[in-house]
Write a protein that holds these residues in place. Structure first.
Motif, PDB file in Angstrom:
ATOM      1  N   ALA A   8       0.595  -1.172  -0.146  1.00 23.02           N
ATOM      2  CA  ALA A   8      -0.265  -0.324   0.352  1.00 23.02           C
ATOM      3  C   ALA A   8       0.809   1.168  -0.491  1.00 23.02           C
ATOM      4  N   ARG A   9       2.048   1.037   0.503  1.00 19.82           N
ATOM      5  CA  ARG A   9       2.785   2.043   0.774  1.00 19.82           C
ATOM      6  C   ARG A   9       3.297   3.464  -0.587  1.00 19.82           C
ATOM      7  N   PHE A  10       3.069   2.666  -2.145  1.00 22.86           N
ATOM      8  CA  PHE A  10       3.803   2.889  -2.967  1.00 22.86           C
ATOM      9  C   PHE A  10       1.902   2.996  -4.140  1.00 22.86           C
ATOM     10  N   HIS A  65      14.087  -6.192 -11.688  1.00 19.60           N
ATOM     11  CA  HIS A  65      14.033  -4.592 -11.085  1.00 19.60           C
ATOM     12  C   HIS A  65      14.716  -5.252 -10.264  1.00 19.60           C
ATOM     13  N   ALA A  66      14.960  -6.040  -9.309  1.00 24.17           N
ATOM     14  CA  ALA A  66      15.748  -6.687  -8.232  1.00 24.17           C
ATOM     15  C   ALA A  66      17.400  -6.655  -8.979  1.00 24.17           C
ATOM     16  N   GLY A  67      17.025  -7.205  -9.834  1.00 26.28           N
ATOM     17  CA  GLY A  67      18.731  -7.727 -10.627  1.00 26.28           C
ATOM     18  C   GLY A  67      19.771  -6.301 -10.924  1.00 26.28           C
ATOM     19  N   ILE A  68      18.477  -5.197 -11.400  1.00 26.27           N
ATOM     20  CA  ILE A  68      19.256  -4.463 -12.061  1.00 26.27           C
ATOM     21  C   ILE A  68      20.320  -3.102 -11.315  1.00 26.27           C
ATOM     22  N   ALA A 115      11.816   2.377  -5.691  1.00 25.18           N
ATOM     23  CA  ALA A 115      11.007   2.299  -4.953  1.00 25.18           C
ATOM     24  C   ALA A 115       9.193   1.335  -5.196  1.00 25.18           C
ATOM     25  N   MET A 116       9.119   2.438  -7.043  1.00 23.96           N
ATOM     26  CA  MET A 116       7.831   2.064  -7.238  1.00 23.96           C
ATOM     27  C   MET A 116       7.299   1.620  -8.510  1.00 23.96           C
TER      28      MET A 116
END
Length: 131
Positions: A8-10, A65-68, A115-116
């Protein structure tokens, strides 16, 4: 109606986002992520020969995204800062849509984008204006 965890944060920044494709003077495509207020957030660092490949590149960026890797650097035009994301080979994938005067402002933009990105992969057709 609370949601647990970070989901929910983003969600709020993702609402209203659009990913647009642009055609350059050489007939190649690039993507541009635009916030709900109309301001560009990020752009593709390269161009693609078809609309489908351009769109697929953005989807891959979101999914992987996590590996970039990424970071802040001086702008090639000088006088400011930009953020850039790159794959393991060093090929640039995305960059800030504008140059920032202050390093801290650029870093903040970079962190918000990072984060988005995971949320963007789950948005669906409305991200592309298809609803």
């Amino acid at each position: 109606m609370g949601q647990s965890g970070g989901a929910a944060r983003f969600a709020a920044p993702v609402l209203g986002m659009r990913c647009l494709t642009d055609l350059d003077e050489e007939g190649r495509y690039g993507w541009r992520l635009v916030a709900s207020n109309g301001r560009p957030v990020a752009v593709s660092a390269g161009s693609y020969d078809t609309h489908a490949r351009c769109r697929a590149a953005f989807v891959r960026l979101c999914e992987r995204h996590a590996g970039i890797a990424g970071g802040i650097q001086h702008s090639a035009e000088g006088g400011g800062w930009v953020w850039v994301l790159w794959e393991a080979s060093g090929r640039h994938l995305a960059r800030s849509a504008r140059m920032y005067e202050r390093h801290a402002t650029c870093r903040s933009s970079y962190e918000r984008f990072r984060a988005m990105v995971p949320e963007l992969a789950a948005v669906g057709p409305e991200l592309w204006g298809e609803t």
